[in-house]
Design an enzyme around this catalytic site. Structure first.
Site, PDB file in Angstrom:
ATOM      1  N   ILE A  92     147.841  26.324 -60.380  1.00  0.00           N
ATOM      2  CA  ILE A  92     147.093  25.705 -59.291  1.00  0.00           C
ATOM      3  C   ILE A  92     147.990  25.414 -58.096  1.00  0.00           C
ATOM      4  O   ILE A  92     147.616  25.669 -56.943  1.00  0.00           O
ATOM      5  CB  ILE A  92     146.399  24.422 -59.791  1.00  0.00           C
ATOM      6  CG1 ILE A  92     145.253  24.785 -60.742  1.00  0.00           C
ATOM      7  CG2 ILE A  92     145.873  23.590 -58.621  1.00  0.00           C
ATOM      8  CD1 ILE A  92     144.623  23.584 -61.437  1.00  0.00           C
ATOM      9  N   ASP A  98     159.217  23.033 -56.483  1.00  0.00           N
ATOM     10  CA  ASP A  98     159.088  23.096 -57.929  1.00  0.00           C
ATOM     11  C   ASP A  98     160.429  22.711 -58.537  1.00  0.00           C
ATOM     12  O   ASP A  98     161.482  22.903 -57.907  1.00  0.00           O
ATOM     13  CB  ASP A  98     158.695  24.504 -58.386  1.00  0.00           C
ATOM     14  CG  ASP A  98     158.070  24.517 -59.773  1.00  0.00           C
ATOM     15  OD1 ASP A  98     156.842  24.635 -59.868  1.00  0.00           O
ATOM     16  OD2 ASP A  98     158.826  24.409 -60.767  1.00  0.00           O
ATOM     17  N   TYR A 107     147.087  12.450 -72.090  1.00  0.00           N
ATOM     18  CA  TYR A 107     146.727  13.219 -70.897  1.00  0.00           C
ATOM     19  C   TYR A 107     145.521  12.607 -70.202  1.00  0.00           C
ATOM     20  O   TYR A 107     145.523  12.407 -68.983  1.00  0.00           O
ATOM     21  CB  TYR A 107     146.432  14.659 -71.294  1.00  0.00           C
ATOM     22  CG  TYR A 107     146.032  15.543 -70.140  1.00  0.00           C
ATOM     23  CD1 TYR A 107     146.964  15.947 -69.192  1.00  0.00           C
ATOM     24  CD2 TYR A 107     144.716  16.001 -70.008  1.00  0.00           C
ATOM     25  CE1 TYR A 107     146.602  16.766 -68.129  1.00  0.00           C
ATOM     26  CE2 TYR A 107     144.347  16.822 -68.955  1.00  0.00           C
ATOM     27  CZ  TYR A 107     145.295  17.205 -68.024  1.00  0.00           C
ATOM     28  OH  TYR A 107     144.932  18.014 -66.976  1.00  0.00           O
ATOM     29  N   LYS A 157     145.309  11.051 -66.356  1.00  0.00           N
ATOM     30  CA  LYS A 157     144.437  11.592 -65.320  1.00  0.00           C
ATOM     31  C   LYS A 157     143.421  10.561 -64.840  1.00  0.00           C
ATOM     32  O   LYS A 157     142.986  10.592 -63.685  1.00  0.00           O
ATOM     33  CB  LYS A 157     143.754  12.866 -65.820  1.00  0.00           C
ATOM     34  CG  LYS A 157     144.730  14.024 -66.001  1.00  0.00           C
ATOM     35  CD  LYS A 157     145.508  14.328 -64.712  1.00  0.00           C
ATOM     36  CE  LYS A 157     146.384  15.551 -64.843  1.00  0.00           C
ATOM     37  NZ  LYS A 157     147.094  15.882 -63.583  1.00  0.00           N
ATOM     38  N   PRO A 207     149.539  30.074 -66.282  1.00  0.00           N
ATOM     39  CA  PRO A 207     150.611  30.186 -67.277  1.00  0.00           C
ATOM     40  C   PRO A 207     150.647  28.989 -68.225  1.00  0.00           C
ATOM     41  O   PRO A 207     150.954  29.129 -69.405  1.00  0.00           O
ATOM     42  CB  PRO A 207     151.875  30.264 -66.417  1.00  0.00           C
ATOM     43  CG  PRO A 207     151.410  30.895 -65.146  1.00  0.00           C
ATOM     44  CD  PRO A 207     150.043  30.310 -64.913  1.00  0.00           C
ATOM     45  N   SER A 208     150.319  27.813 -67.711  1.00  0.00           N
ATOM     46  CA  SER A 208     150.275  26.620 -68.554  1.00  0.00           C
ATOM     47  C   SER A 208     149.217  26.764 -69.639  1.00  0.00           C
ATOM     48  O   SER A 208     149.444  26.431 -70.812  1.00  0.00           O
ATOM     49  CB  SER A 208     149.978  25.381 -67.703  1.00  0.00           C
ATOM     50  OG  SER A 208     149.736  24.248 -68.514  1.00  0.00           O
TER      51      SER A 208
END
Length: 248
Positions: free
Chosen positions: A19, A38, A145, A149, A181-182
């Site tokens: 993203i 990054d 998680y 969030k 990719p995650s």
């Protein structure tokens, strides 16, 4: 409509892949000057026209030094994050603390560093990547998680409320399951844990999306462009679901 971000300066974290990368590329395409960051600088290669910089968002010192180097920005996108798998009984202090440090405190660091210059010029747009998992909907095995969030949404609303009369907007995007990719790594991990094939594990992710497919990073980037642009100037403190009906 091209040039929607012409003349604007943007910082995007975790721009190396998924993203974050799609957002950085979309911002460049819309005319923004983009600082793509990054922790792994090698992942930033190939993003056209972006200013590429290594940045560890877990370090307040690094974030503050970077903000001083960049100077005032118009747009800040917080895309760094980590998906911890497990219930409360599977979550030790290390996993809990790391999840909050990367998913929430990193946003605190960047906002604290870049907000003063936004306030000085009386304008700015902050876009935080939250999730459909969290305060929107509880998901099995996403205890830490989901908590982080949900915190991102609270953080976003707080910033929006504090600076609504000072020209700075803050909004959150809540993606569903996005091909990245995650996700590929999570599918591989799930296949190993459940002793099934990667194809079956991938199908499990697809099956939980009511629309019957995974989302794309480019679809999330399109929403980020809108929230960063002046056309969304009447929008702040909101969560924006792009989840294929995941929260229905």
């Amino acid at each position: 409509m091209a040039g929607r971000l012409k003349g604007k300066v943007a910082v995007v974290t975790a721009a190396g892949q998924g993203i974050g990368r799609a957002i950085a590329e979309a911002f460049v395409a819309e005319g923004a000057t983009v600082w793509a960051t990054d922790k792994d600088a090698a992942l930033l290669e190939g993003i056209p026209k972006a200013k590429k910089r290594k940045l560890d968002v877990l370090s307040s010192k690094a974030v503050n030094a970077f903000a001083e180097k960049v100077g005032p920005v118009d747009i800040l996108v917080n895309a760094a994050g980590f998906v911890h798998h497990g219930t409360v009984l599977d979550t030790d202090d290390k996993a809990w603390d790391f999840s909050f440090d990367l998913n929430v405190k990193s946003m605190h660091r960047t906002i604290q560093a870049f907000l003063p210059a936004m306030l000085a010029k009386g304008s700015g747009s902050i876009v935080n990547i939250a999730s459909g998992a969290g305060s929107v909907r509880g998901i099995p095995n996403r205890y830490a998680y989901g908590a982080t969030k949900a915190a991102v949404i609270g953080l976003t609303k707080a910033v929006a409320a504090d600076y609504i009369k000072k020209g700075v907007r803050a909004n959150a995007i809540c993606p569903g399951t996005i091909q990245s990719p995650s996700l590929d790594q999570r599918i591989k991990d799930l296949a190993q844990v459940t002793k099934t094939t990667e194809a079956a594990a991938r199908q499990a992710f697809i099956d939980r999306q009511p629309m019957g497919r995974l989302g794309t990073a480019e679809e999330i980037a399109a929403l980020a462009v809108y929230l960063a642009a002046d056309e969304s100037s009447y929008t702040t403190g909101q969560i924006h679901l792009a989840d294929g009906g995941f929260a229905l």
